[in-house]
Design an enzyme around this catalytic site. Sequence first.
Site, PDB file in Angstrom:
ATOM      1  N   HIS A  46       0.800  -1.354   0.108  1.00 33.37           N
ATOM      2  CA  HIS A  46       0.044  -0.036  -0.093  1.00 33.37           C
ATOM      3  C   HIS A  46       0.908   1.243   0.097  1.00 33.37           C
ATOM      4  O   HIS A  46       0.661   2.196  -0.586  1.00 33.37           O
ATOM      5  CB  HIS A  46      -0.970  -0.130   1.129  1.00 33.37           C
ATOM      6  CG  HIS A  46      -1.983   1.146   1.428  1.00 33.37           C
ATOM      7  ND1 HIS A  46      -2.933   1.203   0.618  1.00 33.37           N
ATOM      8  CD2 HIS A  46      -1.701   2.288   2.258  1.00 33.37           C
ATOM      9  CE1 HIS A  46      -3.260   2.505   0.803  1.00 33.37           C
ATOM     10  NE2 HIS A  46      -2.922   3.089   1.810  1.00 33.37           N
ATOM     11  N   GLU A  68      -1.971  -5.436  -4.432  1.00 32.87           N
ATOM     12  CA  GLU A  68      -2.811  -4.886  -3.225  1.00 32.87           C
ATOM     13  C   GLU A  68      -4.287  -5.702  -3.001  1.00 32.87           C
ATOM     14  O   GLU A  68      -4.621  -6.000  -1.873  1.00 32.87           O
ATOM     15  CB  GLU A  68      -2.872  -3.460  -3.034  1.00 32.87           C
ATOM     16  CG  GLU A  68      -3.268  -2.796  -2.004  1.00 32.87           C
ATOM     17  CD  GLU A  68      -3.583  -1.292  -2.183  1.00 32.87           C
ATOM     18  OE1 GLU A  68      -2.943  -0.662  -1.384  1.00 32.87           O
ATOM     19  OE2 GLU A  68      -4.496  -0.935  -3.030  1.00 32.87           O
ATOM     20  N   ASN A 411      26.527 -22.559  -5.841  1.00 33.47           N
ATOM     21  CA  ASN A 411      27.282 -23.772  -5.864  1.00 33.47           C
ATOM     22  C   ASN A 411      26.856 -24.728  -4.668  1.00 33.47           C
ATOM     23  O   ASN A 411      26.855 -25.940  -4.819  1.00 33.47           O
ATOM     24  CB  ASN A 411      28.621 -23.143  -5.980  1.00 33.47           C
ATOM     25  CG  ASN A 411      29.287 -22.920  -7.308  1.00 33.47           C
ATOM     26  OD1 ASN A 411      29.307 -23.845  -8.076  1.00 33.47           O
ATOM     27  ND2 ASN A 411      29.832 -21.815  -7.474  1.00 33.47           N
TER      28      ASN A 411
END
Length: 694
Positions: A46, A68, A411
């Site tokens: 918001h 929202e 990795n």
Amino acid sequence: MSVDLSQFVPSFLEESFEGLELMESSLLNLDAGDNETIHSIFRAAHSIKGGAGTFGFNNVTEFTHLVETLLDEIRDGRREITPKDTELLLVAVDCMRLLIEAARDDADYDENKVSETTRLLELTLEMKTPSSDSEMVDIETDTKKPAGKIWHITFIPEHHLVQTGNDPLLLFNALADLGELTLKAKTDLIPPIAEMDATELYISWELSLISEASEADIREVFEWVEDECTLEIVSTELSPEPVEPNASSDIAPTSDSELSISPIASAIEKPANAVQAAEKSDKNKTKSKQDVGSIRVGVDKVDSLINLMGELVITQSMLSELGNDFEISKLEKLKSGLDQLLQNTKELQESVMKIRMLPISFAFNRFPRLVHDLSIKTGKEMNLVIRGEQTELDKTVMEQIGDPLVHLVRNAVDHGIESSDIRVANGKPKSGTITLDAYHQGGNIIIEISDDGGGINREAVLSKAIEKGLVDSNATLSDSQVFDLLFEPGFSTAKEISDISGRGVGMDVVKRNIQSLGGRIQVESEPGKGSKFKVNLPLTLAILDGQLVRVGTEVYIIPLITIVESLQAKAEFINKVSGDMTLYRLREDNVPVIPIYQLFDLPADTKDVNNALLVVVEADGQKVGLMVDDLLAQQQVVIKSLKDNYQQVEGISGATILGDGSVAMIIDVPGMIEMAIERAQEKQNEHTLDGALV
């Protein structure tokens, strides 16, 4: 009165990125029924939406509105959040970041990704999948009538409201976020033009809001102006008849003095565009400001600086007065004043350096999402444990260490952690664990990336290195030397190339980037138990405490943090070993002696270890004795990069300018130890070869 909103854009961008991080971390840790976290995510979205609308970033506003809306349905209990919703919201956060970064850099963004995510959000919002037919009926009924109440709001601002920086349109924008808003402007208080003050506000409003919001929610919108307006809020229940959203938009003026303005979207569009136009004209100016970068500093650090400046001014005044009327009888007072000046300068320097220090959580925050995504991609179950996230690090180091850490974590996921079935077969927990840990050690910061996977296959690494001609097949290498081969360009033992890792590209860059920061990386691994990559970094790249030593006519600086002790060598503790290496018995340890003059091919006063001065230093868990001619002073030095000003020199980490204007080299202790080991091995190999020839 006009306010240059562009000056607030950097703050909005910074707060938006923080909001996105909050949304992302909250979504990753979201449990079913955790309404508080959903509210927190909603508030972040918001705020971003509201700010973006204020500054004219309409694409951010429109996209965030969908996010929202979905969050609003979840927090109101109209929808149960599913794992699929969580993943979609995470992708939506990525899109919001793309849009905001594009707004910041005035650059393009991945429109296809944003469009596809928009489509998925709209589809999700339309797909209200009820569990039964009866529920379907209820939902269909609900979609025809707005929920909540009709709030009638009378807002009569005082004339000077805009002079305090408050803009009614921003208030209306915030109200529009709560529901369907229509408003009528009352102009009966507008005076004749001749009596009008352009800096004052003469309009009042009657607002109608259809919303489920409470009166407290509405009053919160007016919180900043409640002392500067007359505000009345009353409510009526909604009619059971369906309410057409556009019905209220055609409200006719009730008198000549009233003006109907609706809907609110059109009302805010004009100023938003105006702001956008104003921003466009200042775009280059704003962008250049952003390029400088910014840093958020705690008030306590600023207060400390101000206090120290006050002390410095007092000391300066005292010395100035002393200098105007100096007599030899005031010599002690002068010395005292200079000592005070020295102390003030030192404290000021420390405080200034602290300004640049940030918690390493800024670098660690990206990894929960990274591990989450890689876990889905690889199908491996894994947990991420983060420790020491409040450990502070220089901002410059922080910005440059992020990418190497990403390589190491990727990795660890791809090569370190085994699949669940293999882990279970080996008696391990089903889920693997990757741990990020940061802590201070002396004047350095240590970052460890460890996993509880299968460990590095030493023999496979060595075989690959021999196959690529990196080492001789008869060479005898320690575990550390074998694991260092992983950082050779193009080196990889992966049997399959994936888009995560396996091409051998990256680890050499990791080491190079860490070395460019004045750091180093070590690898430890145990078959079946996992691997640990240990990154050692300086706290700051600017200043270090050093011990000045002399070798012949040259002065070197040894970082104070690496020095264990200094001593004069005694003959009974000196031993010679193969490879012309000299060991010095130091209590329980046999410490290799490194004559600096020999390493750098310099003339020296002392070439015999007996009675020579040894500076015992420690790096990477190994102690050595650096042989020098003399110990000089200890002092803080400003580091100058050799690489930038000349070229990288083995065994030297940088240079500095001393008080007499001469240049002194700063010794890279780990690098010097590596040099000494390589020289010793070369000599040993020569001796072995000579013996074989004989």
